[in-house]
Design a protein around this motif. Structure first.
Motif, PDB file in Angstrom:
ATOM      1  N   GLY A   1       0.782  -1.226   0.000  1.00  0.00           N
ATOM      2  CA  GLY A   1       0.000   0.000   0.000  1.00  0.00           C
ATOM      3  C   GLY A   1       0.815   1.278   0.000  1.00  0.00           C
ATOM      4  N   ALA A   2       2.137   1.178   0.001  1.00  0.00           N
ATOM      5  CA  ALA A   2       2.987   2.366   0.054  1.00  0.00           C
ATOM      6  C   ALA A   2       3.476   2.751  -1.336  1.00  0.00           C
TER       7      ALA A   2
ATOM      8  N   SER B   1       9.114   3.536   0.627  1.00  0.00           N
ATOM      9  CA  SER B   1       9.367   3.334   2.053  1.00  0.00           C
ATOM     10  C   SER B   1      10.865   3.235   2.309  1.00  0.00           C
TER      11      SER B   1
ATOM     12  N   TYR C   1       2.518   6.793   1.920  1.00  0.00           N
ATOM     13  CA  TYR C   1       1.335   6.204   1.306  1.00  0.00           C
ATOM     14  C   TYR C   1       0.730   7.208   0.324  1.00  0.00           C
TER      15      TYR C   1
END
Length: 78
Positions: A22-23, A26, A44
């Motif tokens: 969902g990112a 990161s 996100y």
């Protein structure tokens, strides 16, 4: 001028090879010997999350740069 990844690497964060579920992007900061995960910085679609309890000026500048690179500053409020 450095990009966000370079700025974050300078303060000890490494971009994750596989982005978290969902990112968009990161990063992880490990202890000096690399065995322990210290902090995460995850961007996100609608915001970011970090485990940091203290945001230094250098970290804030890197976060702002990542926000700029993601184009979030171009979004107009409705």
């Amino acid at each position: 001028m450095m990009n966000a990844k370079e700025m974050l690497e300078k303060i000890g964060y490494i971009e994750d090879k596989e982005v978290r579920f969902g990112a968009l992007v990161s990063y992880t900061k490990y202890c000096k010997d690399g065995c322990c995960r210290l902090n995460d910085l995850i961007f996100y679609k609608n915001g970011f999350d970090t485990d940091e309890t203290f945001i230094s000026l250098k970290l804030l500048q890197a976060i702002n740069k990542q926000v700029e690179e993601l184009g979030w500053l171009d979004v107009k409020n409705s």
